[in-house]
Design an enzyme around this catalytic site. Structure first.
Site, PDB file in Angstrom:
ATOM      1  N   CYS A 243      93.699 -25.036 -51.226  1.00  0.00           N
ATOM      2  CA  CYS A 243      93.793 -25.904 -50.039  1.00  0.00           C
ATOM      3  C   CYS A 243      94.556 -27.196 -50.294  1.00  0.00           C
ATOM      4  O   CYS A 243      94.980 -27.848 -49.342  1.00  0.00           O
ATOM      5  CB  CYS A 243      92.421 -26.135 -49.406  1.00  0.00           C
TER       6      CYS A 243
ATOM      7  N   CYS B  38      87.908 -24.841 -54.110  1.00  0.00           N
ATOM      8  CA  CYS B  38      87.622 -26.200 -54.589  1.00  0.00           C
ATOM      9  C   CYS B  38      86.305 -26.183 -55.350  1.00  0.00           C
ATOM     10  O   CYS B  38      86.109 -26.938 -56.295  1.00  0.00           O
ATOM     11  CB  CYS B  38      87.441 -27.163 -53.423  1.00  0.00           C
TER      12      CYS B  38
ATOM     13  N   ALA C 106      74.398  -5.880 -45.910  1.00  0.00           N
ATOM     14  CA  ALA C 106      73.162  -6.619 -45.670  1.00  0.00           C
ATOM     15  C   ALA C 106      73.437  -7.887 -44.865  1.00  0.00           C
ATOM     16  O   ALA C 106      72.828  -8.126 -43.819  1.00  0.00           O
ATOM     17  CB  ALA C 106      72.501  -6.948 -46.996  1.00  0.00           C
TER      18      ALA C 106
ATOM     19  N   THR D 113      87.495 -10.390 -52.587  1.00  0.00           N
ATOM     20  CA  THR D 113      87.677 -10.403 -51.132  1.00  0.00           C
ATOM     21  C   THR D 113      87.324 -11.768 -50.550  1.00  0.00           C
ATOM     22  O   THR D 113      87.939 -12.223 -49.588  1.00  0.00           O
ATOM     23  CB  THR D 113      86.836  -9.287 -50.473  1.00  0.00           C
TER      24      THR D 113
ATOM     25  N   CYS E 169      73.445  -6.259 -56.124  1.00  0.00           N
ATOM     26  CA  CYS E 169      72.257  -5.784 -55.398  1.00  0.00           C
ATOM     27  C   CYS E 169      71.823  -4.409 -55.923  1.00  0.00           C
ATOM     28  O   CYS E 169      70.647  -4.075 -55.898  1.00  0.00           O
ATOM     29  CB  CYS E 169      72.544  -5.708 -53.903  1.00  0.00           C
TER      30      CYS E 169
END
Lengths: 363, 94
Positions: free
Chosen positions: A262, A185, A37, A132, A199
């Protein structure tokens, strides 16, 4: 005007764009991760805008229930059983033949994402699971590539552009003083399997997906044209049905937090430490999935059963939930254990099993 | 008597909050406001908090007037009457 730029005339009129900006787009390469989508809207708009090279990755095929919102696909694609990434490539070739599209009909995971993302200017998120996403976030931070997160389900959506901090602090966005916290973060942990609606179980409103995806494209165009000051430093959260729009302030997450990714530069998802695993079960036409990133001790079977009943018969006991699922004309039997482990019967393909899990259990 | 604040409930958790989009509760801090909310809706409490019952789940963020409480004073962040508390879970679909 150069002939091949004529089609972009209305865009080049915009402040911050011009012919220079357009040429920057034509020379750019963008990784569209997931082509459902969000991904179809993203790929469509980036192609029309004239981004020179799109790498579109998706492991799935097109189903008739996708057509309500996945704007690059049509009934012919469903009938011909074309993989999403390939159908997108073919459609974009007719929309803008100046754009090069690399279609990856593949499961993007910790073994291959670095190779796919390596020389891209931006990674745009169109995936349907957090594993992912955190993987994309890892690769974006590690390689110093902007990453535009987006997510949508039901009538709600969220998006946020990550301009990652780099060890040398000399990226164009850091020189402009506009680096932003990474996704970890902000969300320290992926939601456990079955926690959030998907969905497939909660439904999804076409417009909310389009709004989020177009906002992602909006930020991507600013990034590709070097309009760093224009990139939004907040996380947008909308519910288009209940009329709420919020700009959540997130910048302090980097300054105050101790982010694994990070700040400490530990790329746990990219190293495969938190990856789920699949195993094809010998002779059983079934695949087992193990969730290593799971934080949940006991799935809520009752809640999941309620959501899955619209797809077929569901039975539960103390130890497991079993659901019959019809997906794209195929029958699957999903057996789910309390720790998030699952067996998907009806396929020997790990990618199909992962897709069924992401769609119906959610992770 | 602490003032009244509004807690915005995300769509995914509304079934655990009497199907309401927002709930008015009393509380002078985030901890008090969420305590008041989850004493009315214990099932919601089990979704928001870790099994120790005191720490929020790390995939759920709480914002006071669009500021993340982790970067204010966490659960001890003080609240003023009329403040808005938003529970924001990560959205996975796409």
């Amino acid at each position: 005007m150069n002939h091949d730029l004529a089609r972009y005339h209305r865009q080049m009129l915009l402040p911050g764009f011009g012919e220079h900006g357009q040429r920057q787009l034509l020379q750019s390469k963008v990784f569209v991760l997931g082509c459902g989508a969000l991904g179809t809207v993203i790929a469509n708009m980036l192609a029309r805008a004239g981004v020179g090279h799109l790498v579109i990755a998706d492991r799935d095929f097109i189903e008739v229930t996708n057509l309500q919102r996945q704007v690059l696909f049509d009934e012919d694609d469903v009938r011909d059983a074309i993989p999403k990434a390939e159908a997108a490539r073919r459609k974009i070739a007719r929309i803008n033949s100046q754009v090069r599209v690399t279609a990856l009909v593949d499961d993007v995971n910790h073994t291959n994402i670095e190779k796919f993302a390596a020389d891209c200017n931006v990674i745009v998120d169109g995936v349907d699971n957090f594993e992912t996403r955190f993987l994309a976030n890892d690769v974006a931070v590690k390689l110093g590539i902007p990453y535009v997160y987006g997510g949508a389900v039901g009538t709600v959506g969220m998006t946020y552009a990550i301009l990652p901090h780099t060890p040398r602090g000399d990226s164009p966005w850091e020189r402009a003083g506009v680096a932003t916290p990474c996704l970890r973060c902000i969300f320290e942990q992926a939601p456990p399997p079955g926690m959030n609606p998907t969905c497939e179980t909660a439904g999804v409103l076409g417009p909310v997906v389009s709004i989020i995806a177009n906002y992602q494209v909006n930020e991507t165009l600013k990034i590709l044209t070097g309009n760093w000051q224009a990139v939004s430093p907040t996380m947008l959260s909308v519910d288009t049905w209940h009329n709420t729009v919020r700009q959540l302030k997130v910048l302090r997450a980097y300054d105050v937090g101790q982010c694994t990714c990070c700040k400490q530069r530990k790329f746990e998802y990219l190293a495969g430490l938190l990856a789920s695993a699949t195993a094809t079960l010998c002779g059983r036409n079934a695949v087992q999935l193990t969730q290593r990133a799971s934080t949940c001790t006991h799935l809520d079977f009752d809640r999941l059963a309620e959501r899955l009943r619209s797809h077929g018969k569901v039975t539960t006991n103390k130890f497991m939930l079993r659901a019959d699922i019809q997906d794209n004309g195929q029958a699957y039997e999903l057996t789910l254990f309390a720790d998030g482990r699952a067996i998907v019967k009806g396929t020997k393909e790990p990618n199909t099993a992962k897709s069924i899990y992401a769609k119906y259990v959610g992770a | 008597m602490p003032g009244t604040v509004t807690v915005r409930i995300p769509t995914a958790l509304r079934p655990q909050a009497g199907d309401q989009g927002s709930v008015a509760v009393a509380g002078a801090s985030v901890k008090e406001a969420l305590g008041s909310l989850t004493s009315q809706y214990p099932e919601l409490g089990r979704r928001l908090f870790q099994s120790n019952g005191t720490d929020l789940n790390r995939f759920i963020n709480v914002y006071v007037n669009d500021e993340d409480i982790r970067f204010l004073n966490n659960l001890d962040t003080p609240l003023n009457p009329g403040d808005e508390l938003s529970i924001i879970p990560a959205i996975a679909g796409g």
